[in-house]
Design an enzyme around this catalytic site. Structure first.
Site, mmCIF file in Angstrom:
data_model
loop_
_atom_site.group_PDB
_atom_site.id
_atom_site.type_symbol
_atom_site.label_atom_id
_atom_site.label_comp_id
_atom_site.label_asym_id
_atom_site.label_seq_id
_atom_site.Cartn_x
_atom_site.Cartn_y
_atom_site.Cartn_z
ATOM 1 N N SER A 1 -10.538 -18.612 18.474
ATOM 2 C CA SER A 1 -10.823 -19.132 17.669
ATOM 3 C C SER A 1 -12.145 -20.793 18.331
ATOM 4 C CB SER A 1 -9.996 -19.431 16.391
ATOM 5 O OG SER A 1 -9.116 -20.745 17.710
ATOM 6 N N ASP B 1 -13.833 -15.271 17.985
ATOM 7 C CA ASP B 1 -13.002 -14.932 16.347
ATOM 8 C C ASP B 1 -13.599 -16.297 14.859
ATOM 9 O OD1 ASP B 1 -12.030 -13.903 14.201
ATOM 10 O OD2 ASP B 1 -9.602 -15.426 15.085
ATOM 11 N N ASP C 1 -19.439 -15.748 11.474
ATOM 12 C CA ASP C 1 -19.158 -15.652 9.655
ATOM 13 C C ASP C 1 -19.771 -16.738 9.047
ATOM 14 O OD1 ASP C 1 -17.696 -16.014 8.010
ATOM 15 O OD2 ASP C 1 -15.640 -16.694 8.962
ATOM 16 N N GLY D 1 -2.566 -15.472 7.667
ATOM 17 C CA GLY D 1 -1.288 -16.399 8.332
ATOM 18 C C GLY D 1 0.082 -15.591 7.616
ATOM 19 N N HIS E 1 -8.532 -8.556 9.531
ATOM 20 C CA HIS E 1 -8.212 -9.599 9.145
ATOM 21 C C HIS E 1 -6.815 -10.338 9.252
ATOM 22 C CE1 HIS E 1 -11.829 -12.283 11.259
ATOM 23 N NE2 HIS E 1 -12.309 -10.446 10.608
ATOM 24 N N ASN F 1 -7.266 -7.641 13.224
ATOM 25 C CA ASN F 1 -6.653 -8.633 13.727
ATOM 26 C C ASN F 1 -5.184 -9.592 14.083
ATOM 27 O OD1 ASN F 1 -9.340 -8.392 14.764
ATOM 28 N ND2 ASN F 1 -10.125 -11.166 13.241
HETATM 29 P P1 13P Z 1 -3.199 -13.593 11.319
HETATM 30 O O1 13P Z 1 -2.607 -14.771 11.692
HETATM 31 O O2 13P Z 1 -3.081 -13.482 9.871
HETATM 32 O O3 13P Z 1 -2.535 -12.618 12.509
HETATM 33 O O4 13P Z 1 -4.899 -13.148 11.156
HETATM 34 C C1 13P Z 1 -5.356 -13.205 12.581
HETATM 35 C C2 13P Z 1 -7.277 -13.278 12.106
HETATM 36 O O5 13P Z 1 -7.605 -12.381 11.026
HETATM 37 C C3 13P Z 1 -7.826 -13.645 13.335
HETATM 38 O O6 13P Z 1 -8.979 -13.853 12.734
#
Ligand code: 13P
Length: 287
Positions: free
Chosen positions: A49, A84, A105, A178, A207, A229
């Site tokens: 990220s 990401d 994005d 999350g 995601h 992800n």
């Molecule tokens: P989580 O943190 O919910 O596993 O999602 C990860 C994600 O989508 C990264 O872009």
């Protein structure tokens, strides 16, 4: 072997499994994901990220570390280094820094601006053999300062973005970054089916992989998801294992405070989580 993510995701889509993207935060995280991929003989995508890139001092540091680690650990399975939820500027920086894949994005822009900016990133990235992920309909929740409302993507807008020559598409279908709240409605498979039909064979990205039940994961793979992800789940495993080590007083026994010892349980916990996900996604022995 450091590669872009295009071929590994086309293969996954055709063969009915998904490749995991695991977000990295530091050297231990990166090493844990790479070693597990090699042990599982699985392709893998390392997600970075913008916040994690900054934390690791910048994209050049990340690219240099990953490149050297792939070489020095003799990692022969396909590995993509992927930005990401990149901004327009972030994507350009990663393309320059040596990433093999980027996500732009543009889901928070109107569709015209998302199309225009995605198109520019595709032209630039593809001229250098770098794969591109785009997004329509934002993913709910918050990740590293990027907050999404959790809209379900419109299939026609997905078709417009897919037509730009992107390599894979993230489309919101009720997924959230999350932990999922107790009253979560689940994934919108009707929307996923429409998106699949509108994008004609485009590998789709799910995601918010943390906490999605196994049956929903399998169903989404059967409907065209080729990349899933996972970020929070590795963080939770790492934190729990580290807490257990400290609460047991192990950091105070002998040289238990040595960072190589202190971070080891968390490192092993990330490996176990990554292995479990690779088995669930079906990417084991698909390198
Ligand atoms: P989580 O943190 O919910 O596993 O999602 C990860 C994600 O989508 C990264 O872009």
């Amino acid at each position: 072997m450091l590669v872009n993510a295009r071929d590994m995701l086309v293969k996954a889509k055709n063969e009915g499994y998904a490749v995991g993207q695991f977000n990295i935060n530091n050297l231990e995280w990166t090493k844990a994901v790479l070693l597990t991929a090699q042990e599982c003989n699985s392709p893998v995508i390392l997600g970075v990220s913008e916040g994690a890139g900054k934390y690791m001092t910048g994209y050049k540091t990340v690219a240099a570390m990953v490149k050297a680690m792939v070489e020095e650990l003799n990692i022969t399975v396909p590995v993509a280094l992927h930005l990401d939820h990149g901004s327009y500027e972030g994507a350009k920086k990663c393309i320059e820094a040596g990433f093999t894949s980027v996500m732009f994005d543009g889901s928070h822009y109107g569709i015209e601006e998302n199309v225009a900016k995605t198109k520019e990133i595709v032209e630039l990235a593809h001229s250098l053999g770098i794969s591109v992920e785009a997004e329509v309909g934002s993913i709910g929740g918050e990740e590293d300062g990027v907050t999404g409302k959790g809209e379900v993507a419109d299939a026609q807008e997905c078709a417009m973005i897919a037509a730009l020559g992107i390599d894979f598409l993230a489309a919101g279908i009720g997924n959230i970054h999350g932990k999922y709240p107790a009253n979560w409605q689940g994934l919108d498979f009707e929307a996923l089916e429409k998106i699949k039909n509108a994008t004609e064979g485009m590998p789709l990205v799910l995601h918010g992989g943390t906490g999605i039940p196994a049956d929903m994961i399998k169903k989404s793979i059967s409907l065209g998801v080729a990349k899933i992800n996972v970020n929070t789940e590795c963080q939770l495993s790492f934190a729990a294992a580290t807490r257990e080590y400290i609460e047991a007083g192990k950091d105070q026994q002998g040289k238990g405070y040595d960072p190589r010892k202190l971070l080891l349980p968390g490192f092993e916990a990330i490996k176990a989580t990554v292995k479990e996900k690779m088995e669930l996604f079906g990417s084991v022995n698909k390198a």
